[in-house]
Motif scaffolding. Structure first.
Motif, PDB file in Angstrom:
ATOM      1  N   UNK A  92      35.884  14.461  20.068  1.00 45.23           N
ATOM      2  CA  UNK A  92      36.400  16.019  19.900  1.00 45.23           C
ATOM      3  C   UNK A  92      37.302  16.246  18.942  1.00 45.23           C
ATOM      4  N   UNK A  93      38.636  15.327  18.936  1.00 42.60           N
ATOM      5  CA  UNK A  93      39.594  15.407  18.041  1.00 42.60           C
ATOM      6  C   UNK A  93      39.290  15.511  16.528  1.00 42.60           C
ATOM      7  N   UNK A  94      38.341  14.420  16.361  1.00 43.56           N
ATOM      8  CA  UNK A  94      37.980  14.360  14.710  1.00 43.56           C
ATOM      9  C   UNK A  94      36.807  15.684  14.521  1.00 43.56           C
ATOM     10  N   UNK A  95      36.295  16.074  15.376  1.00 42.90           N
ATOM     11  CA  UNK A  95      35.458  17.125  15.141  1.00 42.90           C
ATOM     12  C   UNK A  95      36.023  18.456  15.029  1.00 42.90           C
ATOM     13  N   UNK A  96      37.124  18.551  15.528  1.00 45.28           N
ATOM     14  CA  UNK A  96      37.928  19.718  15.562  1.00 45.28           C
ATOM     15  C   UNK A  96      38.736  19.796  13.964  1.00 45.28           C
ATOM     16  N   UNK A  97      38.885  18.779  13.556  1.00 46.70           N
ATOM     17  CA  UNK A  97      39.273  18.806  11.832  1.00 46.70           C
ATOM     18  C   UNK A  97      38.080  19.126  11.247  1.00 46.70           C
ATOM     19  N   UNK A  98      36.908  18.571  11.458  1.00 45.94           N
ATOM     20  CA  UNK A  98      35.813  19.105  10.686  1.00 45.94           C
ATOM     21  C   UNK A  98      35.440  20.321  11.029  1.00 45.94           C
ATOM     22  N   UNK A  99      35.293  20.940  12.139  1.00 46.06           N
ATOM     23  CA  UNK A  99      35.277  22.272  12.503  1.00 46.06           C
ATOM     24  C   UNK A  99      36.105  23.444  11.566  1.00 46.06           C
ATOM     25  N   UNK A 100      37.371  23.031  11.436  1.00 45.58           N
ATOM     26  CA  UNK A 100      38.212  23.789  10.516  1.00 45.58           C
ATOM     27  C   UNK A 100      37.711  24.026   9.076  1.00 45.58           C
ATOM     28  N   UNK A 101      37.220  22.816   8.496  1.00 42.45           N
ATOM     29  CA  UNK A 101      36.731  22.722   7.117  1.00 42.45           C
ATOM     30  C   UNK A 101      35.329  23.545   7.040  1.00 42.45           C
ATOM     31  N   UNK A 102      34.629  23.271   8.166  1.00 42.00           N
ATOM     32  CA  UNK A 102      33.222  23.976   8.048  1.00 42.00           C
ATOM     33  C   UNK A 102      33.409  25.564   8.187  1.00 42.00           C
ATOM     34  N   UNK A 103      34.280  26.024   9.089  1.00 41.20           N
ATOM     35  CA  UNK A 103      34.689  27.405   9.172  1.00 41.20           C
ATOM     36  C   UNK A 103      35.194  28.039   7.739  1.00 41.20           C
ATOM     37  N   UNK A 104      36.091  27.230   7.044  1.00 38.50           N
ATOM     38  CA  UNK A 104      36.776  27.877   5.879  1.00 38.50           C
ATOM     39  C   UNK A 104      35.580  27.802   4.893  1.00 38.50           C
ATOM     40  N   UNK A 105      34.767  26.804   4.650  1.00 37.35           N
ATOM     41  CA  UNK A 105      33.697  26.832   3.655  1.00 37.35           C
ATOM     42  C   UNK A 105      32.500  27.703   3.875  1.00 37.35           C
ATOM     43  N   UNK A 106      32.365  27.842   5.185  1.00 41.12           N
ATOM     44  CA  UNK A 106      31.029  29.034   5.437  1.00 41.12           C
ATOM     45  C   UNK A 106      31.490  30.378   5.007  1.00 41.12           C
ATOM     46  N   UNK A 107      33.023  30.729   4.986  1.00 37.45           N
ATOM     47  CA  UNK A 107      33.209  31.971   4.668  1.00 37.45           C
ATOM     48  C   UNK A 107      32.907  32.348   3.139  1.00 37.45           C
ATOM     49  N   UNK A 108      32.716  31.096   2.400  1.00 29.01           N
ATOM     50  CA  UNK A 108      32.630  31.131   0.831  1.00 29.01           C
ATOM     51  C   UNK A 108      30.941  31.260   0.562  1.00 29.01           C
ATOM     52  N   UNK A 109      30.139  31.121   1.694  1.00 29.46           N
ATOM     53  CA  UNK A 109      28.828  31.180   1.622  1.00 29.46           C
ATOM     54  C   UNK A 109      28.174  32.557   1.479  1.00 29.46           C
ATOM     55  N   UNK A 110      27.658  32.852   0.444  1.00 29.82           N
ATOM     56  CA  UNK A 110      26.916  34.019   0.286  1.00 29.82           C
ATOM     57  C   UNK A 110      25.625  34.220   0.861  1.00 29.82           C
ATOM     58  N   UNK A 111      24.918  32.845   0.799  1.00 32.74           N
ATOM     59  CA  UNK A 111      23.632  33.030   1.294  1.00 32.74           C
ATOM     60  C   UNK A 111      23.408  32.495   2.481  1.00 32.74           C
TER      61      UNK A 111
END
Length: 240
Positions: free
Chosen positions: A88-107
């Motif tokens: 879960x600790x590793x996933x938490x780091x990935x989650x922040x990356x996904x959240x940040x990148x998802x904001x840039x998705x227009x589609x």
């Protein structure tokens, strides 16, 4: 369509009109040879200037298309480089990356593509996190349909409980956006009834029952309960 939406959000009204004119000439180039001037409100545009605007329009659309594709590739790169079964600790780091990148998705269709039981654990987790962050309410029917399939399987499709929690929490977040924040499209009565049935079905799933038995509200039962509460509020709103 997301390309044009992004352009319109960042220009004034007369520029939107001008953009429509430019797009017209882009698709009917023969018309540009028949005029020497074009007037939009108080603005009179010379043919040379219009040709420059057409070229700039081409370049801007190409630039936006490239930006959108690049954002998709970056999101896909995240999916390809993590393990959904990691700590879960590793996933938490990935989650922040996904959240940040998802904001840039227009589609949003890019996220929708992974809302299926054939998705890899990484694809579904990334889609769940991205949707929970963005709250694209138009994907609520897809999300409910997926949870319907998963809840019918005693093993929840083999996906991690954390992923199911995130998907269910995304339903909760989207309902808040619809009911409290008036984000459209507002779910139909039929969808609300289906969502209620699916969530009650999920609540009875054996794996959900065993999720955090000492404190069920910290498990999947938490967002299920919250979602059901907001469905009740949505029903009241549709009946008013």
């Amino acid at each position: 369509m997301e390309i044009f939406t992004k352009i319109i959000e960042n220009v004034s009204l007369w520029e939107v009109v001008l953009l429509l004119v430019i797009l017209y000439f882009m698709f009917k180039p023969d018309m540009i040879n028949r005029i020497s001037k074009f007037k939009v409100g108080e603005f009179e545009i010379e043919l040379r200037e219009l040709k420059e605007q057409v070229q700039q329009g081409h370049e801007r659309i190409t630039e936006l298309e490239s930006e959108i594709e690049n954002n998709k590739k970056q999101f896909q790169s995240i999916i390809n480089n993590f393990d959904a079964n990691a700590s879960l600790e590793s996933l938490n780091e990935v989650k922040h990356k996904i959240k940040a990148q998802s904001k840039n998705l227009n589609d949003d269709l890019f996220l929708q593509e992974h809302l299926k039981t054939t998705a890899t654990p990484e694809e579904l987790y990334a889609a769940a996190v991205g949707i929970r962050e963005k709250r694209p309410v138009k994907l609520l029917p897809d999300l409910i349909s997926l949870l319907d399939e998963l809840s019918r399987d005693e093993n929840l499709g083999g996906y991690r409980l954390n992923t199911i929690w995130t998907l269910t929490s995304a339903v909760h977040k989207m309902l808040i956006s619809c009911v409290r924040d008036d984000v459209n499209p507002f779910p139909s009565k039929e969808l609300l009834v289906k969502a209620e049935i699916v969530l009650q079905q999920l609540d009875k799933n054996p794996k959900v029952i065993l999720d955090n038995p000492n404190d069920p509200m910290r498990g999947i039962k938490g967002p299920i309960k919250h979602s059901l509460n907001w469905i009740a509020k949505a029903k009241e709103k549709t009946s008013a």
